[in-house]
Design an enzyme around this catalytic site. Sequence first.
Site, PDB file in Angstrom:
ATOM      1  N   CYS A 121     -70.066 -62.676   6.221  1.00  0.00           N
ATOM      2  CA  CYS A 121     -70.040 -62.343   4.793  1.00  0.00           C
ATOM      3  C   CYS A 121     -71.024 -61.215   4.501  1.00  0.00           C
ATOM      4  O   CYS A 121     -70.695 -60.249   3.797  1.00  0.00           O
ATOM      5  CB  CYS A 121     -70.372 -63.588   3.972  1.00  0.00           C
ATOM      6  SG  CYS A 121     -70.154 -63.392   2.190  1.00  0.00           S
ATOM      7  N   CYS A 122     -72.240 -61.314   5.052  1.00  0.00           N
ATOM      8  CA  CYS A 122     -73.242 -60.250   4.863  1.00  0.00           C
ATOM      9  C   CYS A 122     -72.754 -58.933   5.453  1.00  0.00           C
ATOM     10  O   CYS A 122     -72.959 -57.867   4.870  1.00  0.00           O
ATOM     11  CB  CYS A 122     -74.562 -60.648   5.518  1.00  0.00           C
ATOM     12  SG  CYS A 122     -75.500 -61.931   4.662  1.00  0.00           S
ATOM     13  N   CYS A 203     -77.747 -62.156  -3.075  1.00  0.00           N
ATOM     14  CA  CYS A 203     -76.526 -62.622  -3.716  1.00  0.00           C
ATOM     15  C   CYS A 203     -76.790 -63.976  -4.374  1.00  0.00           C
ATOM     16  O   CYS A 203     -77.604 -64.771  -3.901  1.00  0.00           O
ATOM     17  CB  CYS A 203     -75.410 -62.739  -2.687  1.00  0.00           C
ATOM     18  SG  CYS A 203     -74.830 -61.144  -2.047  1.00  0.00           S
ATOM     19  N   CYS A 206     -76.812 -67.285  -2.436  1.00  0.00           N
ATOM     20  CA  CYS A 206     -77.781 -67.333  -1.338  1.00  0.00           C
ATOM     21  C   CYS A 206     -79.219 -67.193  -1.819  1.00  0.00           C
ATOM     22  O   CYS A 206     -80.119 -66.882  -1.021  1.00  0.00           O
ATOM     23  CB  CYS A 206     -77.469 -66.239  -0.321  1.00  0.00           C
ATOM     24  SG  CYS A 206     -75.799 -66.374   0.367  1.00  0.00           S
ATOM     25  N   CYS A 231     -80.157 -60.568   6.716  1.00  0.00           N
ATOM     26  CA  CYS A 231     -78.718 -60.307   6.559  1.00  0.00           C
ATOM     27  C   CYS A 231     -78.230 -59.289   7.568  1.00  0.00           C
ATOM     28  O   CYS A 231     -77.031 -59.108   7.750  1.00  0.00           O
ATOM     29  CB  CYS A 231     -78.431 -59.803   5.142  1.00  0.00           C
ATOM     30  SG  CYS A 231     -79.232 -58.238   4.756  1.00  0.00           S
TER      31      CYS A 231
END
Length: 248
Positions: A121-122, A203, A206, A231
């Site tokens: 995702c990162c 985000c 997170c 990340c």
Amino acid sequence: MSAISLYARRTDGFDARLAHAVEVLQNAAREHAGRIVQSTSLGAEDMVITDMIARHRLPIALGTLETGMLHAQTSALIPRIEARYGLEVEVYRPVAESVVHFVKTHGERAMYESIDLRKTCCGMRKLEPLSRMLDGRSAWVTGLRREQSNNRGVVGFSETDDKGRTKINPLADWTWNDVWHYIADHEVPYNPLHDEFMPSIGCAPCTRAIAVGEDFRAGRWWWEDEKAKECGLHVKEEPAVSTIGAPR
């Protein structure tokens, strides 16, 4: 209680650290004229650097990553910067098709399922857009400080990234008190989430507030082991960037 009232303190050596940070930025702007960008996360440190760039009229571009998962308070800083300083902020977003495919396949809470999914995702939301931000540039400026975490404890004022670009960290030796003293002294706009005990903001899924006594970055990816808490933007060996659903 505001972050300024909690943290802003003038400490010994601040003037010297400030002068050195400005000098680092001036030298970088001169050495990499037209090829340097500040990669701002819109956090407190980066807002300080943006203020320095504007205040000293340094020819350093401003760029940020709009991941699609930022808090509204974070995204709202982009127009505030442009209005306050009269500088354009380049905004880089993830490839829409990649995001749609990832969420459809793994769900909106995939980052909690495994470290691999969180890093994918990162990679999709941060690393790939960052690569576009840095394309054609020879240097980038960050708000990294040694005090932020053990992983960053030896960060230098100037480093070389994996692509051979120069990474400039003008606040490497600054303390959290220094950051907030500068913000208070120069009335720098900042994310109101800092007033809610969020020193490190990423985000929304997170990031959480930290408790008294917790480490600076304890609110980031708090469900993971401490060693995994990056990340990929500021590590030497970055995870592979996901190309799921990317146009060919």
